[in-house]
Structures are given as C-alpha cells and as structure tokens.
Design an enzyme around this catalytic site. Structure first.
Site, PDB file in Angstrom:
ATOM      1  N   ASN A  18     -13.939  -8.085  -4.535  1.00 36.56           N
ATOM      2  CA  ASN A  18     -13.350  -9.228  -3.838  1.00 36.56           C
ATOM      3  C   ASN A  18     -12.168  -8.778  -2.965  1.00 36.56           C
ATOM      4  O   ASN A  18     -11.992  -9.269  -1.851  1.00 36.56           O
ATOM      5  CB  ASN A  18     -12.891 -10.241  -4.887  1.00 36.56           C
ATOM      6  N   GLU A  19     -11.389  -7.810  -3.461  1.00 32.42           N
ATOM      7  CA  GLU A  19     -10.242  -7.338  -2.683  1.00 32.42           C
ATOM      8  C   GLU A  19     -10.718  -6.626  -1.416  1.00 32.42           C
ATOM      9  O   GLU A  19     -10.123  -6.777  -0.341  1.00 32.42           O
ATOM     10  CB  GLU A  19      -9.376  -6.378  -3.521  1.00 32.42           C
ATOM     11  N   GLU A  68     -26.644  -4.423   1.655  1.00 34.42           N
ATOM     12  CA  GLU A  68     -26.276  -4.886   0.309  1.00 34.42           C
ATOM     13  C   GLU A  68     -25.334  -6.095   0.409  1.00 34.42           C
ATOM     14  O   GLU A  68     -25.507  -7.087  -0.282  1.00 34.42           O
ATOM     15  CB  GLU A  68     -25.589  -3.730  -0.428  1.00 34.42           C
ATOM     16  N   SER A 107     -22.151   5.269  -6.588  1.00 34.69           N
ATOM     17  CA  SER A 107     -20.842   5.236  -7.257  1.00 34.69           C
ATOM     18  C   SER A 107     -20.695   6.381  -8.246  1.00 34.69           C
ATOM     19  O   SER A 107     -21.659   6.807  -8.882  1.00 34.69           O
ATOM     20  CB  SER A 107     -20.672   3.928  -8.035  1.00 34.69           C
ATOM     21  N   GLN A 166     -29.981   3.045  -6.872  1.00 39.92           N
ATOM     22  CA  GLN A 166     -28.986   3.510  -5.903  1.00 39.92           C
ATOM     23  C   GLN A 166     -27.958   4.369  -6.629  1.00 39.92           C
ATOM     24  O   GLN A 166     -27.262   3.864  -7.519  1.00 39.92           O
ATOM     25  CB  GLN A 166     -28.314   2.281  -5.286  1.00 39.92           C
TER      26      GLN A 166
HETATM   27  C1  LIG Z   1     -23.432  -5.726 -11.045  1.00 45.44           C
HETATM   28  C2  LIG Z   1     -23.105  -4.400 -10.412  1.00 45.44           C
HETATM   29  C3  LIG Z   1     -24.132  -3.577  -9.968  1.00 45.44           C
HETATM   30  C4  LIG Z   1     -23.843  -2.309  -9.429  1.00 45.44           C
HETATM   31  N1  LIG Z   1     -24.885  -1.509  -9.062  1.00 45.44           N
HETATM   32  C5  LIG Z   1     -24.631  -0.283  -8.555  1.00 45.44           C
HETATM   33  C6  LIG Z   1     -25.712   0.596  -8.225  1.00 45.44           C
HETATM   34  O1  LIG Z   1     -26.891   0.272  -8.402  1.00 45.44           O
HETATM   35  N2  LIG Z   1     -25.421   1.811  -7.723  1.00 45.44           N
HETATM   36  C7  LIG Z   1     -24.142   2.222  -7.506  1.00 45.44           C
HETATM   37  O2  LIG Z   1     -23.964   3.317  -7.009  1.00 45.44           O
HETATM   38  N3  LIG Z   1     -23.078   1.420  -7.858  1.00 45.44           N
HETATM   39  C8  LIG Z   1     -23.301   0.186  -8.372  1.00 45.44           C
HETATM   40  N4  LIG Z   1     -22.253  -0.627  -8.748  1.00 45.44           N
HETATM   41  C9  LIG Z   1     -20.884  -0.110  -8.655  1.00 45.44           C
HETATM   42  C10 LIG Z   1     -20.042  -0.790  -7.583  1.00 45.44           C
HETATM   43  O3  LIG Z   1     -20.455  -0.384  -6.304  1.00 45.44           O
HETATM   44  C11 LIG Z   1     -18.579  -0.409  -7.865  1.00 45.44           C
HETATM   45  O4  LIG Z   1     -18.229  -0.969  -9.110  1.00 45.44           O
HETATM   46  C12 LIG Z   1     -17.660  -0.950  -6.794  1.00 45.44           C
HETATM   47  O5  LIG Z   1     -17.838  -0.247  -5.594  1.00 45.44           O
HETATM   48  C13 LIG Z   1     -16.176  -0.858  -7.217  1.00 45.44           C
HETATM   49  O6  LIG Z   1     -15.875   0.447  -7.583  1.00 45.44           O
HETATM   50  P1  LIG Z   1     -15.117   0.776  -8.955  1.00 45.44           P
HETATM   51  O7  LIG Z   1     -15.826   0.044 -10.049  1.00 45.44           O
HETATM   52  O8  LIG Z   1     -14.994   2.255  -9.048  1.00 45.44           O
HETATM   53  O9  LIG Z   1     -13.686   0.125  -8.802  1.00 45.44           O
HETATM   54  P2  LIG Z   1     -12.457   0.721  -7.974  1.00 45.44           P
HETATM   55  O10 LIG Z   1     -12.891   1.048  -6.592  1.00 45.44           O
HETATM   56  O11 LIG Z   1     -11.814   1.791  -8.761  1.00 45.44           O
HETATM   57  O12 LIG Z   1     -11.509  -0.529  -7.905  1.00 45.44           O
HETATM   58  C14 LIG Z   1     -10.602  -0.884  -8.956  1.00 45.44           C
HETATM   59  C15 LIG Z   1      -9.761  -2.054  -8.479  1.00 45.44           C
HETATM   60  O13 LIG Z   1      -8.962  -1.651  -7.337  1.00 45.44           O
HETATM   61  C16 LIG Z   1      -9.208  -2.529  -6.244  1.00 45.44           C
HETATM   62  N5  LIG Z   1      -9.200  -1.784  -4.976  1.00 45.44           N
HETATM   63  C17 LIG Z   1      -9.817  -0.603  -4.742  1.00 45.44           C
HETATM   64  N6  LIG Z   1      -9.626  -0.226  -3.437  1.00 45.44           N
HETATM   65  C18 LIG Z   1      -8.880  -1.211  -2.868  1.00 45.44           C
HETATM   66  C19 LIG Z   1      -8.354  -1.399  -1.556  1.00 45.44           C
HETATM   67  N7  LIG Z   1      -8.576  -0.510  -0.578  1.00 45.44           N
HETATM   68  N8  LIG Z   1      -7.624  -2.516  -1.320  1.00 45.44           N
HETATM   69  C20 LIG Z   1      -7.412  -3.435  -2.313  1.00 45.44           C
HETATM   70  N9  LIG Z   1      -7.872  -3.300  -3.569  1.00 45.44           N
HETATM   71  C21 LIG Z   1      -8.599  -2.206  -3.845  1.00 45.44           C
HETATM   72  C22 LIG Z   1     -10.583  -3.107  -6.486  1.00 45.44           C
HETATM   73  O14 LIG Z   1     -10.749  -4.343  -5.811  1.00 45.44           O
HETATM   74  C23 LIG Z   1     -10.603  -3.234  -7.997  1.00 45.44           C
HETATM   75  O15 LIG Z   1      -9.969  -4.431  -8.381  1.00 45.44           O
HETATM   76  C24 LIG Z   1     -22.502  -1.873  -9.302  1.00 45.44           C
HETATM   77  C25 LIG Z   1     -21.469  -2.715  -9.757  1.00 45.44           C
HETATM   78  C26 LIG Z   1     -21.758  -3.959 -10.312  1.00 45.44           C
HETATM   79  C27 LIG Z   1     -20.620  -4.805 -10.807  1.00 45.44           C
END
Ligand SMILES: Cc1cc2nc3c(=O)[nH]c(=O)nc-3n(C[C@H](O)[C@H](O)[C@H](O)COP(=O)(O)OP(=O)(O)OC[C@H]3O[C@@H](n4cnc5c(N)ncnc54)[C@H](O)[C@@H]3O)c2cc1C
Length: 370
Positions: free
Chosen positions: A352-353, A224, A109, A106
């Site tokens: 979680n948020e 998902e 991100s 996928q």
């Molecule tokens: C095990 C695992 C597998 C994954 N596999 C895939 C994959 O196959 N393909 C893919 O495309 N992605 C994948 N991901 C990525 C995943 O979808 C992203 O990590 C996730 O969407 C969070 O995005 P970010 O890491 O950019 O964090 P951010 O979105 O930058 O968030 C940073 C912090 O801000 C908080 N935050 C952000 N927005 C808000 C809001 N509106 N309100 C309150 N708090 C908020 C979050 O909770 C977090 O604590 C995977 C992630 C993990 C951990």
C-alpha cells in the site's frame, strides 16, 4: 443487459455462434479460438481491442463458460514472454499457458528484496550453453505445484543494480531446486520458500538479452498491478464485495446506528471503487493507459477488503472467534479465511505504501523518492 456494445453487434453474434457450436468448450478449444486472452496478438489471441474483449467476457459469462484458471501464467508470465521472447519461445510456452495445462509461479521476491526488488542477490553465472543459478526466493505462490517459473537473477554483479539482472524461465523439475511450503495463518498454503543450488538453466530459457531483465520485470509487475487492482474485494478470491455487504445486512448491520454508520461508509467505498473500475475500463476502451488509476484503485480496494472482512468478523461476535483455519477454509469458512487472508492484500503486488508513492509522484506531482 449486455455489458458494452449492443446485443446485435456482429462481433457479439460471431462469439455466440461459436458458443452454439461449442456449448461445453475444452480449455484447448477456448485457447485455439483466441478467447482465453483475446487481447494477445494472433495466433495466441485475436489482437482484440477492449470493446471486443468486453463482448467476449460478457458472452462467455452469459454462457456460463469459465476460462482456464492459470493466473500467474496467463496474467503475468505470458504477456512478458510475448513481449520479450523469440517465436520459438512463444511456441514452446504459450500453448500450455493458454489452455491451463502448465501451471506457473513467479520467483522474484527474496528475503532481502521485496519492494526494492532490484536489490535481488540470486546469481546466474554463464557456463557454456547454460547458466548456473544459486540463491533463495520467498513468497513464491504455487511453486510447490508449478511446472514452470519466471525467475529474476543477477548476471552482472558489477553493473548498477537495475542493469545486471536477467529474466529466465525455469523448469521446476530441474535438479537443485528445493521448495519448502509455508503454512499461512489461514491454515492454508499458497506460499513457498524456493532454494536454488547449482541449478542449470539452458541459455535458450533466457527471455530477452542478458542483463535486460529489469525491463521485462516491469512488464510482469505492470500486468500484476492491473490484474490485482481489478480482482474484487479479495483479488477475485473468497467472497465478493456484494456478498460481504449482503452478509453484513444479514448480520443486522442496519439495526444499530453505530453499525449503520460503519456499513454506510463501506458501501460508499465500494461504490467509489466500482466507479474507479469503470474509469479503468473507459480508459482501456479509448485505447489509453489507465496509468496510476490502477494504483489508486488497488490502494483503496485492499484497505476496503480488510475493513469489510473486519466488520463481518466484529458482527459475528464471540462465535467469530471459532473460525476454521485449515487448508480447506477458503471453501468451508470463507468469512474467517477472508478475514485472515485480507492482511496480505496491502502487501502483495506492491505494498500500500508503494502504491501511495506512485500516486504521490504521478498524480500529485510530489518529488520522487531518493
Ligand atoms: C498474497 C501474496 C502473494 C505473493 N506472491 C508472490 C509470488 O508469487 N512471487 C514473488 O516473487 N513474490 C510474491 N509475493 C511477495 C511480494 O511481492 C512482497 O511481499 C512485496 O513486494 C513486499 O516485499 P516485502 O514483503 O519484502 O516487504 P518490504 O519491501 O520489506 O516492505 C516492508 C515494509 O516497508 C514498506 N516500504 C518498503 N519500501 C518502501 C518505500 N520505498 N516507501 C514506503 N514504504 C516502503 C512496505 O510498504 C512495508 O510496509 C507475494 C506477497 C503476497 C502478500
């Protein structure tokens, strides 16, 4: 005791007769019988209602038959291709998804687009019968070993952000794709960075209409969330909740009042999470959408997984600091692997948020976030 309908239910008898005729079914035989994703419409599944799905799950488990392991293909890509693809696209991709012969990843991100996925910047520009794609994806699970990927890219940079995105299937062997492995703190590798430079995707690999990709992305993300909320203490990987509780008992969690208190709390959490799972199954059996219950269960289960793994680690004492970090640790040192991997639970599949935002808005009726 069988789960769901009684042992002599005619649908159960039919599945058992098939298993008698196919005692060691191949992935293809399972796919052709419709037993890999029974809820998909025919000919890919059986159009099964949740009760028939329960019967098939139960009978396969009793016979010790495992379905092909293709989580992203079967769980997320397949349902989206079914929802938005043409009959030719179904024919092209669904057989290899169902029998597990094609692994999928996928590519959603990006470094600047995770929770706020719609702000993604990877571009796809139309050039005749192809799109030319440039950009970077990150956290792409299994991209280093996948045959196909589902990809979101921006096809209209002037439209509001949710309306300028298209949904593609990407052949991972296309020139211009560079996949760089990321080694995680477990010592293993699930994730990758994926760089796309002038990657050409044929127009017939676009799912749905141009700029209608966000609607289909929501189909993928909904699947998902439900599958990650149901998967068990580590999303179905590593030790189960029951194994963790047994390990805590073995480590003497019941002998000290402080440990006993902590263990009791974990046991209560585990029971509540199981009951929420029953609530989701019950909603599905009645033909209802489980709705935000999947978010409630995911929000509780992910933190619970971290607490369970944390308590096992604490009870291991100084010896627990010698845990193995390697690409095989998931099999050879599941407790240390699980402790380290559990940090990912509250991030992947909607943090979680973000789950709490959904619960706040859809269950508690709080104002929508700006
Ligand atoms: C095990 C695992 C597998 C994954 N596999 C895939 C994959 O196959 N393909 C893919 O495309 N992605 C994948 N991901 C990525 C995943 O979808 C992203 O990590 C996730 O969407 C969070 O995005 P970010 O890491 O950019 O964090 P951010 O979105 O930058 O968030 C940073 C912090 O801000 C908080 N935050 C952000 N927005 C808000 C809001 N509106 N309100 C309150 N708090 C908020 C979050 O909770 C977090 O604590 C995977 C992630 C993990 C951990």
């Amino acid at each position: 005791m069988p789960v769901g309908p009684p042992i002599d239910d005619p649908r159960r008898v039919e599945v058992r007769a098939w298993l008698d005729a196919h005692p060691s079914p191949t992935p293809r035989q399972l796919a052709e019988a419709g037993y890999v994703a029974p809820h998909w419409p025919e000919p890919w599944g059986l159009g099964a209602d949740p009760e028939l799905q329960l019967i098939i799950d139960d009978e396969l488990a009793r016979a010790g038959v495992e379905r092909p392991d293709n989580a992203i293909g079967i769980g997320w890509a397949g349902p989206t291709i079914l929802a938005g693809g043409t009959p030719e696209q179904h024919q092209r991709w669904l057989p290899g998804i169902l029998d597990g012969s094609d692994e999928w990843c996928q590519l959603f991100s990006e470094p600047e687009a995770g929770s706020d996925l719609a702000s993604l910047r990877t571009r796809a520009e139309r050039d005749g019968d192809e799109y030319v794609v440039n950009g970077q994806k990150i956290w792409s699970t299994w991209a280093n070993r996948s045959r196909w990927g589902i990809l979101l890219a921006r096809t209209d940079r002037t439209a509001p952000k949710h309306r300028g995105i298209s949904y593609f299937v990407l052949d991972m062997a296309t020139p211009g794709i560079e996949v760089r492995e990321i080694i995680e703190m477990t010592g293993g590798n699930h994730f990758n960075e994926t760089f796309l430079t002038d990657v050409r995707i044929p127009v017939d690999c676009r799912i749905g209409a141009e700029n209608d990709g966000w609607r289909l992305a929501k189909v993928t993300l909904g699947n998902e969330r439900v599958s990650l909320s149901e998967g068990g203490v580590l999303w179905g990987m590593g030790p189960t909740s029951a194994a963790c509780l047994a390990e805590l008992r073995r480590l003497g969690a019941g002998s000290d009042p402080r440990h006993r208190q902590r263990y009791a709390r974990l046991h209560i959490e585990s029971t509540i999470i199981d009951l929420l799972g029953d609530k989701i199954t019950d909603a599905l059996l009645r033909g209802d959408d489980p709705g935000p219950v999947a978010s409630i269960r995911k929000a509780l289960a992910d933190v619970h997984g971290q607490r369970l793994m944390g308590m096992v680690k604490d009870l291991q004492g100084a010896g627990g600091m010698l845990g193995e970090q390697s690409e095989h640790a998931e099999e050879t040192d599941p407790w240390n692997w699980g402790f380290l991997f559990s940090r990912a639970l509250t991030i992947g599949g909607g943090t979680n948020e973000v789950q709490r935002n959904i619960i706040g808005e859809r269950v508690l009726g709080l104002p929508r976030e700006p």
